[in-house]
Design a protein around this motif. Sequence first.
Motif, mmCIF file in Angstrom:
data_model
loop_
_atom_site.group_PDB
_atom_site.id
_atom_site.type_symbol
_atom_site.label_atom_id
_atom_site.label_comp_id
_atom_site.label_asym_id
_atom_site.label_seq_id
_atom_site.Cartn_x
_atom_site.Cartn_y
_atom_site.Cartn_z
ATOM 1 N N THR A 111 -18.968 5.434 2.107
ATOM 2 C CA THR A 111 -19.216 4.206 2.860
ATOM 3 C C THR A 111 -19.727 4.562 4.250
ATOM 4 O O THR A 111 -19.090 5.340 4.967
ATOM 5 C CB THR A 111 -17.935 3.363 2.986
ATOM 6 N N ARG A 129 -21.545 2.207 -0.515
ATOM 7 C CA ARG A 129 -21.635 1.013 0.334
ATOM 8 C C ARG A 129 -22.354 1.370 1.631
ATOM 9 O O ARG A 129 -22.035 2.374 2.269
ATOM 10 C CB ARG A 129 -20.244 0.450 0.644
ATOM 11 N N GLU A 151 -23.685 -0.616 5.227
ATOM 12 C CA GLU A 151 -23.638 -1.832 6.049
ATOM 13 C C GLU A 151 -24.686 -1.735 7.154
ATOM 14 O O GLU A 151 -24.653 -0.813 7.974
ATOM 15 C CB GLU A 151 -22.248 -2.026 6.644
ATOM 16 N N GLU A 181 -24.043 0.640 -4.470
ATOM 17 C CA GLU A 181 -23.417 -0.515 -5.115
ATOM 18 C C GLU A 181 -23.353 -1.750 -4.214
ATOM 19 O O GLU A 181 -23.406 -2.867 -4.710
ATOM 20 C CB GLU A 181 -22.002 -0.152 -5.574
ATOM 21 N N GLU A 182 -23.244 -1.566 -2.898
ATOM 22 C CA GLU A 182 -23.133 -2.709 -1.985
ATOM 23 C C GLU A 182 -24.012 -2.467 -0.761
ATOM 24 O O GLU A 182 -23.984 -1.376 -0.191
ATOM 25 C CB GLU A 182 -21.679 -2.935 -1.546
ATOM 26 N N ASP A 197 -24.994 -4.525 2.854
ATOM 27 C CA ASP A 197 -24.705 -5.642 3.753
ATOM 28 C C ASP A 197 -25.884 -5.827 4.707
ATOM 29 O O ASP A 197 -26.137 -4.987 5.575
ATOM 30 C CB ASP A 197 -23.423 -5.363 4.536
ATOM 31 N N ARG A 202 -25.345 -4.856 -5.189
ATOM 32 C CA ARG A 202 -25.014 -6.219 -4.793
ATOM 33 C C ARG A 202 -25.284 -6.382 -3.295
ATOM 34 O O ARG A 202 -24.968 -5.497 -2.508
ATOM 35 C CB ARG A 202 -23.559 -6.543 -5.118
ATOM 36 N N SER A 228 -25.441 -8.750 0.453
ATOM 37 C CA SER A 228 -24.889 -9.806 1.302
ATOM 38 C C SER A 228 -25.987 -10.200 2.279
ATOM 39 O O SER A 228 -26.464 -9.362 3.050
ATOM 40 C CB SER A 228 -23.645 -9.323 2.055
ATOM 41 N N ARG A 270 -25.717 -10.918 -8.171
ATOM 42 C CA ARG A 270 -26.034 -9.744 -7.375
ATOM 43 C C ARG A 270 -26.062 -10.043 -5.878
ATOM 44 O O ARG A 270 -26.169 -9.115 -5.068
ATOM 45 C CB ARG A 270 -27.380 -9.162 -7.809
ATOM 46 N N LEU A 302 -23.671 -11.562 -3.182
ATOM 47 C CA LEU A 302 -22.269 -11.951 -3.068
ATOM 48 C C LEU A 302 -22.088 -13.282 -2.370
ATOM 49 O O LEU A 302 -21.151 -14.020 -2.665
ATOM 50 C CB LEU A 302 -21.499 -10.852 -2.320
#
Length: 355
Positions: free
Chosen positions: A144, A171, A173, A192-193, A195, A221, A223, A248, A250
């Motif tokens: 992360t 992840r 951000e 996977e994520e 932001d 996914r 945001s 996908r 959020l």
Amino acid sequence: MARRQARRAGGGPRWLPWLGLALLPLAVPPAAAPAACPSACYCVATPELVQCRYERLQEPPRELPAAVQNLSIAGSNLSVLSRAAFAARPLRDLRLLRLRHDNIHTIEDMALQGLPALRTLDLSHNPLLSVAAGAFAGAPLLRTLQLNQALLAAPLEEQLALALRNLSLRRLELAGNALQALPAALLPPGLEELDLRNNSLQRLAAAELRSLDAPELRGLRLSLASNPLSCDCGLRPFLAWLRGAANRVLDARSLRCAGPAALRGTALLRLRPEALACARGDGGEPAELETASYVFFGIVLALIGVVFLMVLYLNRRGIKRWLHNLREACRDQMEGYHYRYEQDADPRCAGTPGL
């Protein structure tokens, strides 16, 4: 008599067990005392959690407990994370490192050397200017990375792409960085994520959507809340993609239009792609294409004008000769008219009236 003999044969005095308990602490070596917290920081509950807040540190503290797992340094002036910045004492159990509001602008190669168990790194709210290609090489288990409001001082997409190429991030951000497009170069395989909240995204173009559908990013996914989405016809590809892949995104239900005024505040999932108009000046793709068409038309006209002037220049002698002949012809014609006028005006040439 028999009872007394049985007692003597059965064991020694009763105070022997108590004596053994009293001597037990002397036989067991004392446990090592936990390391003290750094003078500029404080430990919460146990030395495994160390927080150093607003102490204006110039470098990471060197007397950290070896068992620390979560380390937070905030409000300092670290400026440069040099090579092995946290390796003064081995921190083999450190899993989370937060470096927020520390005025960090440079991260050198192997800055995280000596942190083999690090999984989460938070560099948010730092004015990053330079990130070396091997900045995160000392943390192979990093999963992360938080860079919220950390990419505002300089464009770092190319540098970060090199720094992240050998990591297996899960992840990432990037909130609050005024991004106007999807940073495709910063999306490592297996992410996977992502932001992207509170940026300057007006839409996701068709090419960006294709990159999200690549096999190595199909589990990603997003945001996207708090972006100024422009609900014109340029949003149609993203809206169609969103309807087919709402799971996908959020925060898909919270996405709202920022413009035009007629649709401001409308939820994206309530819109129909065919209802999005292509008004001139709304920033959509048709308006941009129309502007490009006008520019192209102007360039064509300019080329035609240049060619015409070149033709005139190359034929200047023939044109001059043609103008001379035209002037002579006009002069001859005018002299003929003048001669006839003089003939008509001469009384001697006038007819004699009949008797």
